[in-house]
Write an enzyme that holds these catalytic residues in place. Structure first.
Site, PDB file in Angstrom:
ATOM      1  N   ALA A 120      -4.419  10.122  -3.690  1.00 32.56           N
ATOM      2  CA  ALA A 120      -4.432  11.729  -4.370  1.00 32.56           C
ATOM      3  C   ALA A 120      -5.679  12.500  -5.436  1.00 32.56           C
ATOM      4  CB  ALA A 120      -3.902  12.277  -4.441  1.00 32.56           C
ATOM      5  N   PRO A 122      -8.923  12.056  -8.109  1.00 33.23           N
ATOM      6  CA  PRO A 122      -8.647  12.640  -9.089  1.00 33.23           C
ATOM      7  C   PRO A 122      -8.221  14.615  -8.254  1.00 33.23           C
ATOM      8  CG  PRO A 122     -11.461  13.016  -8.608  1.00 33.23           C
ATOM      9  CD  PRO A 122     -10.789  12.057  -7.145  1.00 33.23           C
ATOM     10  N   SER A 124      -9.049  16.574  -6.250  1.00 33.27           N
ATOM     11  CA  SER A 124      -9.581  17.716  -5.840  1.00 33.27           C
ATOM     12  C   SER A 124      -8.971  18.422  -4.753  1.00 33.27           C
ATOM     13  CB  SER A 124     -11.188  17.286  -5.254  1.00 33.27           C
ATOM     14  OG  SER A 124     -12.160  16.110  -6.177  1.00 33.27           O
ATOM     15  N   LYS A 125      -8.941  17.490  -3.845  1.00 34.30           N
ATOM     16  CA  LYS A 125      -8.164  17.936  -2.602  1.00 34.30           C
ATOM     17  C   LYS A 125      -5.980  18.218  -2.830  1.00 34.30           C
ATOM     18  CE  LYS A 125     -11.469  16.053   0.273  1.00 34.30           C
ATOM     19  NZ  LYS A 125     -11.496  14.508  -0.002  1.00 34.30           N
ATOM     20  N   ASP A 170       1.777   2.495  -4.772  1.00 28.53           N
ATOM     21  CA  ASP A 170       0.668   1.711  -2.986  1.00 28.53           C
ATOM     22  C   ASP A 170       1.701   3.301  -1.959  1.00 28.53           C
ATOM     23  OD1 ASP A 170      -0.088   0.747  -0.497  1.00 28.53           O
ATOM     24  OD2 ASP A 170      -0.342  -1.203  -1.878  1.00 28.53           O
ATOM     25  N   CYS A 240     -15.101   9.486   3.564  1.00 29.77           N
ATOM     26  CA  CYS A 240     -16.299  10.682   2.892  1.00 29.77           C
ATOM     27  C   CYS A 240     -17.241   9.038   3.530  1.00 29.77           C
ATOM     28  CB  CYS A 240     -16.588  10.369   1.644  1.00 29.77           C
ATOM     29  SG  CYS A 240     -15.905   9.582   0.875  1.00 29.77           S
TER      30      CYS A 240
END
Ligand SMILES: C[S@@+](CC[C@H](N)C(=O)[O-])C[C@H]1O[C@@H](n2cnc3c(N)ncnc32)[C@H](O)[C@@H]1O
Length: 312
Positions: A120, A122, A124-125, A170, A240
């Protein structure tokens, strides 16, 4: 895309060879796109302000915006310093890449659901998902790197996220838990080839060993995600990066595990490409073509890969 940037480090031989194999005749357009300047983009954080009020505030402060066609709350601006704006400081907007908004849109979380954002930070989502859930339901935001938890917490607090529990595990260990989720986003750690134009460090870090290492980790993470999805639940896998090993190969692996189906992804206002069904000497399950590739040169965005899976 705006004015040209001065220079970007040369894309090294092996990396270039692979990009040429992926893009074919489009490679030159890709390289040109990487050397071009890119527009800043942000998402209005509807947990704190309405889109109309945010746009009016921004306009009053000289920040002219243009809606990102494939989003509801995402906007482009030519103002490079939008990150230093009052609106960003207040958490009214979240600076986010235009393609990075896609995975949460495909996941389509709703108020009241139980959602896991497996990787998760930083945030954004996570913040986008919380806004879509209207702060209702439970959102588990997990991050394995303790040093990156602080940033995740900061962003959640700043953006008024009230329905999230932050965990420091993890992602592979979720498989051992008895937790079951309606929806899971696996925005996996990757080599980041799709953001070379923004983060030139990606070029310095890149090598084939890293691609293979990431591929192994991603396969383990997706297996873990599948095991803690409720029957009928949705899993979105995104990266990405452009490497088939980190994308289609991971989805092919997930299909081999079984118990899940690939779903079609419908996106309007953005040009996308189908998932590759073969790469190098490998052939993937035909259904992998349902995945979506976003190529930087097609829309002037960062590169992204998105797959939508349903547990049957
Ligand atoms: C692509 S980034 C996530 C970006 C984030 N989803 C966002 O939109 O802001 C991947 C994250 O996964 C974390 N990560 C790496 N290995 C992990 C693992 N085994 N389990 C959980 N998280 C992991 C990394 O530290 C990194 O923060």
């Amino acid at each position: 895309m705006g004015a040209k940037l001065h220079s970007m480090p040369e894309i090294p031989g092996k990396m270039k060879e692979r990009f040429e194999a992926i893009f074919g005749r489009d490679y030159d357009k890709f390289e040109e796109c990487c050397r071009n300047d890119y527009k800043k983009s942000f998402r209005v954080n509807t947990l704190k302000i309405s889109v109309e009020d945010a746009l009016e505030l921004l306009k009053g402060n000289g920040i002219i915006t243009k809606r990102i066609p494939w989003t509801k709350n995402g906007f482009f601006t030519d103002v490079k310093s939008v990150g230093n704006s009052f609106e960003n400081f207040m958490g009214y907007i979240y600076i986010q890449g235009p393609a990075s908004m896609l995975p949460a849109m495909v996941l389509d979380p709703n108020p009241g659901e139980t959602v896991l954002d497996m990787c998760a930070s930083p945030g954004s989502k996570t913040t986008q998902i919380a806004a879509m859930m209207k702060n209702k339901g439970v959102l588990v935001a997990n991050e394995s790197d303790y040093k990156r938890i602080k940033l995740l917490r900061f962003n959640n607090d700043k953006n008024g996220v009230l329905n999230s529990v932050i965990t420091n595990l993890d992602g592979r260990d979720f498989a051992k838990s008895k937790l079951r989720f309606d929806k899971i986003l696996l925005d996996a750690p990757c080599t980041g080839e799709g953001i070379v134009m923004r983060e030139w460090e990606v070029i310095k870090r890149w090598n084939m060993k890293l691609v293979i290492k990431m591929c192994r980790l991603q396969k383990d993470l997706i297996a873990s995600a599948i095991s803690c999805l409720k029957p009928g639940g949705t899993l979105v896998y995104s990266t990405c990066t452009l490497s088939p090993e980190e994308n289609e190969e991971v989805i092919d692996h997930a299909l081999k595990i079984g118990g899940i189906e690939l779903e079609d992804i419908e996106l309007k206002g953005i040009k996308t490409r189908k998932g590759l069904t073969s790469w190098d000497r490998y052939t993937y399950n035909e259904r992998v073509s349902k995945c979506v590739r976003v190529w930087p040169q097609d829309n002037g965005t960062e590169g992204f890969f998105v797959a939508k899976l349903k547990k049957v």
